[in-house]
Design a protein around this motif. Sequence first.
Motif, PDB file in Angstrom:
ATOM      1  N   ARG A   1     -19.285   7.354   8.767  1.00  0.00           N
ATOM      2  CA  ARG A   1     -19.121   6.899  10.147  1.00  0.00           C
ATOM      3  C   ARG A   1     -18.070   5.808  10.322  1.00  0.00           C
ATOM      4  O   ARG A   1     -17.673   5.510  11.451  1.00  0.00           O
ATOM      5  CB  ARG A   1     -20.477   6.376  10.672  1.00  0.00           C
ATOM      6  N   ARG A   2     -17.606   5.215   9.239  1.00  0.00           N
ATOM      7  CA  ARG A   2     -16.676   4.104   9.340  1.00  0.00           C
ATOM      8  C   ARG A   2     -15.470   4.361   8.446  1.00  0.00           C
ATOM      9  O   ARG A   2     -15.617   4.745   7.287  1.00  0.00           O
ATOM     10  CB  ARG A   2     -17.365   2.789   8.936  1.00  0.00           C
ATOM     11  N   LEU A   3     -14.269   4.137   9.006  1.00  0.00           N
ATOM     12  CA  LEU A   3     -13.040   4.421   8.282  1.00  0.00           C
ATOM     13  C   LEU A   3     -12.072   3.249   8.387  1.00  0.00           C
ATOM     14  O   LEU A   3     -12.062   2.524   9.381  1.00  0.00           O
ATOM     15  CB  LEU A   3     -12.350   5.667   8.848  1.00  0.00           C
ATOM     16  N   ALA A   4     -11.236   3.105   7.376  1.00  0.00           N
ATOM     17  CA  ALA A   4     -10.128   2.148   7.402  1.00  0.00           C
ATOM     18  C   ALA A   4      -8.888   2.869   6.897  1.00  0.00           C
ATOM     19  O   ALA A   4      -8.929   3.560   5.881  1.00  0.00           O
ATOM     20  CB  ALA A   4     -10.431   0.935   6.526  1.00  0.00           C
ATOM     21  N   ALA A   5      -7.792   2.729   7.643  1.00  0.00           N
ATOM     22  CA  ALA A   5      -6.546   3.412   7.286  1.00  0.00           C
ATOM     23  C   ALA A   5      -5.406   2.408   7.270  1.00  0.00           C
ATOM     24  O   ALA A   5      -5.587   1.219   7.564  1.00  0.00           O
ATOM     25  CB  ALA A   5      -6.260   4.542   8.277  1.00  0.00           C
ATOM     26  N   MET A   6      -4.204   2.875   6.940  1.00  0.00           N
ATOM     27  CA  MET A   6      -3.043   1.993   6.873  1.00  0.00           C
ATOM     28  C   MET A   6      -1.798   2.741   7.320  1.00  0.00           C
ATOM     29  O   MET A   6      -1.736   3.963   7.280  1.00  0.00           O
ATOM     30  CB  MET A   6      -2.864   1.446   5.454  1.00  0.00           C
ATOM     31  N   ARG A   7      -0.814   1.984   7.754  1.00  0.00           N
ATOM     32  CA  ARG A   7       0.502   2.525   8.070  1.00  0.00           C
ATOM     33  C   ARG A   7       1.329   2.385   6.798  1.00  0.00           C
ATOM     34  O   ARG A   7       1.796   1.305   6.460  1.00  0.00           O
ATOM     35  CB  ARG A   7       1.123   1.750   9.231  1.00  0.00           C
ATOM     36  N   GLN A   8       1.502   3.483   6.090  1.00  0.00           N
ATOM     37  CA  GLN A   8       2.052   3.457   4.741  1.00  0.00           C
ATOM     38  C   GLN A   8       3.569   3.282   4.765  1.00  0.00           C
ATOM     39  O   GLN A   8       4.268   3.945   5.527  1.00  0.00           O
ATOM     40  CB  GLN A   8       1.629   4.741   4.022  1.00  0.00           C
ATOM     41  N   VAL A   9       4.058   2.363   3.923  1.00  0.00           N
ATOM     42  CA  VAL A   9       5.463   1.954   4.004  1.00  0.00           C
ATOM     43  C   VAL A   9       6.193   2.048   2.667  1.00  0.00           C
ATOM     44  O   VAL A   9       7.276   1.499   2.507  1.00  0.00           O
ATOM     45  CB  VAL A   9       5.565   0.507   4.560  1.00  0.00           C
ATOM     46  N   HIS A  10       5.612   2.734   1.696  1.00  0.00           N
ATOM     47  CA  HIS A  10       6.231   2.899   0.377  1.00  0.00           C
ATOM     48  C   HIS A  10       6.488   1.544  -0.287  1.00  0.00           C
ATOM     49  O   HIS A  10       7.559   1.298  -0.856  1.00  0.00           O
ATOM     50  CB  HIS A  10       7.533   3.702   0.476  1.00  0.00           C
ATOM     51  N   GLY A  11       5.481   0.680  -0.228  1.00  0.00           N
ATOM     52  CA  GLY A  11       5.559  -0.619  -0.892  1.00  0.00           C
ATOM     53  C   GLY A  11       4.448  -0.764  -1.913  1.00  0.00           C
ATOM     54  O   GLY A  11       3.866   0.227  -2.373  1.00  0.00           O
ATOM     55  N   ASP A  12       4.135  -2.005  -2.275  1.00  0.00           N
ATOM     56  CA  ASP A  12       3.067  -2.241  -3.252  1.00  0.00           C
ATOM     57  C   ASP A  12       2.083  -3.315  -2.771  1.00  0.00           C
ATOM     58  O   ASP A  12       1.383  -3.927  -3.573  1.00  0.00           O
ATOM     59  CB  ASP A  12       3.636  -2.614  -4.621  1.00  0.00           C
ATOM     60  N   SER A  13       2.028  -3.528  -1.436  1.00  0.00           N
ATOM     61  CA  SER A  13       1.094  -4.524  -0.918  1.00  0.00           C
ATOM     62  C   SER A  13      -0.339  -4.022  -1.020  1.00  0.00           C
ATOM     63  O   SER A  13      -0.625  -2.833  -0.890  1.00  0.00           O
ATOM     64  CB  SER A  13       1.430  -4.861   0.539  1.00  0.00           C
ATOM     65  N   VAL A  14      -1.259  -4.955  -1.261  1.00  0.00           N
ATOM     66  CA  VAL A  14      -2.686  -4.668  -1.422  1.00  0.00           C
ATOM     67  C   VAL A  14      -3.436  -5.477  -0.371  1.00  0.00           C
ATOM     68  O   VAL A  14      -3.352  -6.706  -0.355  1.00  0.00           O
ATOM     69  CB  VAL A  14      -3.161  -5.039  -2.844  1.00  0.00           C
ATOM     70  N   VAL A  15      -4.166  -4.794   0.517  1.00  0.00           N
ATOM     71  CA  VAL A  15      -4.771  -5.427   1.684  1.00  0.00           C
ATOM     72  C   VAL A  15      -6.253  -5.087   1.750  1.00  0.00           C
ATOM     73  O   VAL A  15      -6.640  -3.940   1.494  1.00  0.00           O
ATOM     74  CB  VAL A  15      -4.064  -4.945   2.981  1.00  0.00           C
ATOM     75  N   ARG A  16      -7.076  -6.090   2.105  1.00  0.00           N
ATOM     76  CA  ARG A  16      -8.499  -5.816   2.317  1.00  0.00           C
ATOM     77  C   ARG A  16      -8.673  -4.937   3.541  1.00  0.00           C
ATOM     78  O   ARG A  16      -8.097  -5.194   4.594  1.00  0.00           O
ATOM     79  CB  ARG A  16      -9.290  -7.120   2.490  1.00  0.00           C
ATOM     80  N   ALA A  17      -9.469  -3.896   3.422  1.00  0.00           N
ATOM     81  CA  ALA A  17      -9.676  -2.954   4.512  1.00  0.00           C
ATOM     82  C   ALA A  17     -10.546  -3.564   5.606  1.00  0.00           C
ATOM     83  O   ALA A  17     -11.537  -4.243   5.320  1.00  0.00           O
ATOM     84  CB  ALA A  17     -10.333  -1.684   3.985  1.00  0.00           C
ATOM     85  N   GLU A  18     -10.155  -3.309   6.851  1.00  0.00           N
ATOM     86  CA  GLU A  18     -10.928  -3.726   8.020  1.00  0.00           C
ATOM     87  C   GLU A  18     -11.060  -2.519   8.942  1.00  0.00           C
ATOM     88  O   GLU A  18     -10.052  -1.918   9.326  1.00  0.00           O
ATOM     89  CB  GLU A  18     -10.234  -4.871   8.758  1.00  0.00           C
TER      90      GLU A  18
END
Length: 232
Positions: A53-70
């Motif tokens: 029921r809950r999802l987290a996505a990202m706008r992928q930019v071909h980098g190596d950043s690591v982000v906590r999902a919200e």
Amino acid sequence: MTPVPRQPAAIPFVFPGVPGVRCLFTTRLAGDFALREECCDRLASFAGDVGLRRLAAMRQVHGDSVVRAEEGEIPEADCLYTGELGLGLVVRAADCQPILFARTDGRMLAGLHLGWRGNARESIGAVVTRLCERFGCSPNCLAAVRGPSLGPAAAEFVNFEKEWPVSFAPWFDSTARTMDLWTLTKTQLARAGIPPGRIYALDLCTRDMPDLFFSHRRGDAGRQVGIIWRAE
């Protein structure tokens, strides 16, 4: 009359010995999950069908950043991580490699979008280091699985000498002008410290399986996704 087997809308994967963690990789039969409003709605509906029921996505930019999902936020990043129960991490891909990570106790998860430029920049090492900092563990406490992506015979690089450092020549077939990205990624994950016995892969080529997968190399505009979550 022999029945024709139904093609799957998603391919599940379970890390051996890792409790509570669920992974799946969709096929084109589940629909297109590109980052557009109608595709996001379709993804939410699909996730609900598998009990998520809950999802987290990202706008992928071909980098190596690591982000906590919200939940509800879409940061510019190529790797999301979480320790939350029931929060699904989404990695969109066509020919790029979706890589899902889990700490071996199942309490921390991550999803990485890896394009060939990430391989060429050795991004995996930086990502694994950052995940270990956030997970509070060493690389030998991680497991990883690579989803369907461009296979060794399909990853053509006619300008290899301009696009790749010479150190990547061992993975390049100079006659066919193709790169074995699958073996390269496994090597890079192992060099980052993940035990080879905990590096898994679905060796399914997106370009060569048009009935199952979208592929930019074949001219498709769609995306499939890899999703990882810890069951509540």
